[in-house]
Enzyme design. Sequence first.
Site, mmCIF file in Angstrom:
data_model
loop_
_atom_site.group_PDB
_atom_site.id
_atom_site.type_symbol
_atom_site.label_atom_id
_atom_site.label_comp_id
_atom_site.label_asym_id
_atom_site.label_seq_id
_atom_site.Cartn_x
_atom_site.Cartn_y
_atom_site.Cartn_z
ATOM 1 C CG ASP A 1 2.911 -5.690 11.770
ATOM 2 O OD1 ASP A 1 3.096 -4.278 11.511
ATOM 3 O OD2 ASP A 1 3.965 -5.421 10.693
ATOM 4 C CB SER B 1 2.233 -4.401 2.561
ATOM 5 O OG SER B 1 1.503 -4.130 4.097
ATOM 6 C CD GLN B 2 -2.397 -3.299 -0.504
ATOM 7 O OE1 GLN B 2 -2.848 -2.582 0.384
ATOM 8 N NE2 GLN B 2 -2.413 -2.113 -1.967
ATOM 9 C CG HIS C 1 3.952 -3.826 8.158
ATOM 10 N ND1 HIS C 1 3.817 -4.991 7.747
ATOM 11 C CD2 HIS C 1 3.625 -2.848 6.693
ATOM 12 C CE1 HIS C 1 2.895 -5.183 7.369
ATOM 13 N NE2 HIS C 1 2.879 -3.587 6.075
ATOM 14 C CG MET D 1 -1.545 1.011 1.963
ATOM 15 S SD MET D 1 -2.815 1.097 2.804
ATOM 16 C CE MET D 1 -1.615 1.069 4.345
#
Length: 314
Positions: free
Chosen positions: A239, A121-122, A295, A47
């Site tokens: 995270d 991530s995503q 993260h 993202m």
Amino acid sequence: MTPGCKMARARRPPVLLLMLLMLLGGSCRLSRGTSAGPVPLVIWHGMGDSCCNPESMGYIKKIVEEKIPGIYVLSLRIGSNLIEDMENSFFMNVNDQVELVCDKLAKDPKLRDGYNAMGFSQGGQFLRAVVQRCPSPPMFNLISVGGQHQGVYGFPRCPGESSRICDWIRKMLDIGAYTKTVQERLVQAQYWHDPLNEEEYRKNSLFLADVNQERGINGTYKKNLMSLKKFVMVKFLNDTMVDPPDSEWFGYYRSGQAKETIPLKETSLYTEDRLGLKEMDQAGKLVYLGAVGDHLHFSKEWFFKNILPFLQSS
């Protein structure tokens, strides 16, 4: 083709040699990751990022190419330029993104014999949708770096340079993550998983509820995911971005509350084996890696030690 194979064709080898070649099962064929060259790698960013940011995906591409000479690395760009790529990570329907990527991979001649994939991530759960929905060309190993495979229930921080976009996302999630308008226009709503309202999530989640088989079993999804040789999941142990961080290992909040989390093996996804994760786990195909840090915070040394081996094999 090796020199030995050429000699065999030119000199009419003895019968015993022909029999030996037959027993070896066609020794002239080249295998991926050896004489044919390194296995290609496909990368999908997270993202607020883009395919070619020199401080993120551009850097990853560079160090992989330095460590594995001759490797073909495709860092996915969703859009015609880097601005569109970044914006689409917030606003383009995830199912449309996956379809676009599947088409792009199928048309790339360098990926014809298969590839490894690494999502950040995503991008981790998006590449999982690719292997579940699009088995050709084949994906060998999937590496999910901080991917939220059971979704998220919180939006504590927002990456990227635009605070305006982050503020807008929070407002849309507050209005109603499962309304048709928000689901169709906001990427993050499409993997929003409300443990306090599982029925609405299963009914209206545009993306995650489908790829996690929440509305029924698609045997093809299960078969395709199980075709992976390794499914590597990286969880960041400190995270503060993903809520809950356990989602990075397929864990999640126990249904009906948002305090206690349970690991993958206690979830219905595992016990009912809707995706084949239980069988994959028992076969040693699931790999759980922990990274100390927030993260997507990891060192080059950690990456080389823990991730590189999966990129050097098919």
